[in-house]
Design a protein around this motif. Sequence first.
Motif, short mmCIF file in Angstrom:
data_model
loop_
_atom_site.label_atom_id
_atom_site.label_comp_id
_atom_site.label_asym_id
_atom_site.label_seq_id
_atom_site.Cartn_x
_atom_site.Cartn_y
_atom_site.Cartn_z
N GLN A 1 9.46 -4.42 -5.58
CA GLN A 1 9.53 -3.46 -4.47
C GLN A 1 10.74 -3.72 -3.59
N PHE A 2 11.05 -4.99 -3.35
CA PHE A 2 12.23 -5.29 -2.52
C PHE A 2 13.49 -4.73 -3.16
N THR A 3 13.60 -4.89 -4.46
CA THR A 3 14.78 -4.39 -5.18
C THR A 3 14.81 -2.86 -5.17
N ARG A 4 13.67 -2.25 -5.44
CA ARG A 4 13.63 -0.77 -5.47
C ARG A 4 13.87 -0.18 -4.09
N ASP A 5 13.31 -0.80 -3.06
CA ASP A 5 13.52 -0.29 -1.71
C ASP A 5 14.96 -0.51 -1.25
N ILE B 1 0.84 -1.20 0.00
CA ILE B 1 0.00 0.00 0.00
C ILE B 1 0.87 1.25 0.00
N GLY B 2 1.89 1.24 0.86
CA GLY B 2 2.81 2.37 0.90
C GLY B 2 3.52 2.57 -0.42
N ILE C 1 11.05 3.12 -1.60
CA ILE C 1 10.60 3.61 -0.28
C ILE C 1 9.55 4.72 -0.42
N HIS C 2 8.54 4.46 -1.27
CA HIS C 2 7.51 5.46 -1.54
C HIS C 2 6.70 5.82 -0.30
N GLY C 3 6.61 4.89 0.65
CA GLY C 3 5.82 5.16 1.84
C GLY C 3 6.49 6.11 2.82
N VAL D 1 9.16 1.92 8.86
CA VAL D 1 9.97 1.89 10.07
C VAL D 1 11.04 2.99 10.06
N MET D 2 11.26 3.60 8.91
CA MET D 2 12.21 4.71 8.85
C MET D 2 11.74 5.90 9.68
N TYR D 3 10.43 6.08 9.85
CA TYR D 3 9.95 7.21 10.63
C TYR D 3 10.45 7.12 12.08
#
Length: 591
Positions: A423-427, A58-59, A258-260, A123-125
């Motif tokens: 997404q895993f690769t992009r993040d 979703i993020g 990490i769009h979220g 979790v970066m927040y």
Amino acid sequence: MPTYTAPTKDMQFILHDVLKIADSDVPGYSDLESDFTGAVLEEAGKISSEVLQPLNAIGDTEGCTFENGVVRTPTGFKDAFEQMKAGGWTGLDMPEQYGGQNMPYVLGTAVGEMFSAANQAFVMYQGLTHGAASAILAHGTDEQKDTYLPKMVSCEWTGTMNLTEPHCGTDLGMMRTKAEPQGDGSYKISGQKIFISSGDHDMADNIVHLVLAKITGGPEGIKGVSLFIVPKFHVKEDGSLGARNGVSVGKIEEKMGIHGNSTCVMDYDEATGYLLGDEHKGMRAMFTMMNEARLGVGMQGVSQAEAAYQNAVEYAKDRLQGRDVTGTKNPDGPADPLIVHPDIRRNLMDQKSFTEGARAFLLWGATLIDQAHRSEDKDADGLISLMTPVIKGFLSDEGYDMTVQAQQVYGGHGYIEEWGMSQFTRDARIAMIYEGANGVQALDLVGRKLAQDGGKHVMAFFDLVKTFCKDNAEVDGMAEFVTPLKTASKDLQGASMYFMQNGMTNPNNALAGSYDFMHLFGHVCLGLMWARMAKASLEALANGTSDRAFHETKLTTARFYMARRLPMTATHLARINTGADTIMALDAANF
């Protein structure tokens, strides 16, 4: 869509069978009995799989939005953040004095890997907040600590770090953000910062920015940089929030991954700031946060590799493609599952041997931090300082590569967004860049860390490996792990000797080999971890463990790493020994 299951069993094995944390004399470790850590890890695992992981896609698809000056996080993020705060997860290893639970850093690291694997952007927040709080804890006045830390530990207020500007990234001495002294001891901060993770959002009442700036009239370059606390909202004497400060969001960056997480351009227009630490010593204070963040970034590489690997394994077991060349394995079906094929096995074993070895390396590094901070052990502090660029650079490089290999297991489906593997690769890709790009980590390792304290800490590492090999050379079953580790360690020593003999006469010889050296060092560290894990599993089997399959699997994976991955040290050494001539030969115009 992808799923995630926290590797709590493997974490428990590393913590108790390999690192034997409950037997350590580090203050607080005596409380880390297996039942206690197991309960914490199980609960964190549930939150990871049930709360955070479902929000990951979703993020990624929704991203953050910025409208009328307000930044909003993706659907579900705010509720999940409230659950994290309510459970006390944001202050797990922070001091009780400020509302934390004072757990050792090693436990926070294990929990952090789970959270990051489930949803890195989310979790970066709290991760950035933890780093900012650590900087205030280390360098702030008592008044600053009392004002900011209780709210930051609970994540009622979150935190950021503001370094990069449009015209300068690594070379922070070029920054233009200015700090004008005021008569009341505060400063007016003016300038623009870019790439600010968690820069603004709707999940906290206040955001405490740590901003690097130059005080007017101070020294030129990096020696004139100071660090300031710049809250989004002014904080009144009674702790309540006042008017909006002169800080605003210019835009949200559009990113590969990490769009979220709301990565923002931040504009400071005579914002009120307060000096953190000493004037013109901002980098010293900021490095408290950056070093912690670099370890966390290494962890992100591992976490994304782990999540991607778990899904690749399941796909390889389910997807029917071709027949096993040694004989049909699925006679009732039209084809055999992918996992029967040697190249798929190679791919998955690369991933498995990396993630498990890297996890042990991370947790060992976390114990060094606990030794340094809780026992004031200067040798441990020096060793983890040496290891920090290796943890950050090697683990994020390899972690990204492993997400690509996980995609490869899926074939074309790995490239299709429907399956969620991209997404895993992009993040994971950002981990190789932020908190100091990995080339900079390699330069730091070779240019600064090797010679630190007269080379004391790298010699201590060599002695550690040598002692392990000597002590275990005659132990039943250990020769197949000790011998390749000894060979790899000699490659690392050979590379260090090359730098000593050639780096002074031509510094480019050392710098040209720095990236290879970082990876060589990383492989030796994972080789040491695999040898230690192999020893622990051999002991468990000899003692009649009830879980033979786990330990036999661990030994098989250790053999794979020693045979197929650790020999890369020879390649890296060969490249280092070629020096800088071929790298520097071309004129710039001929590229």
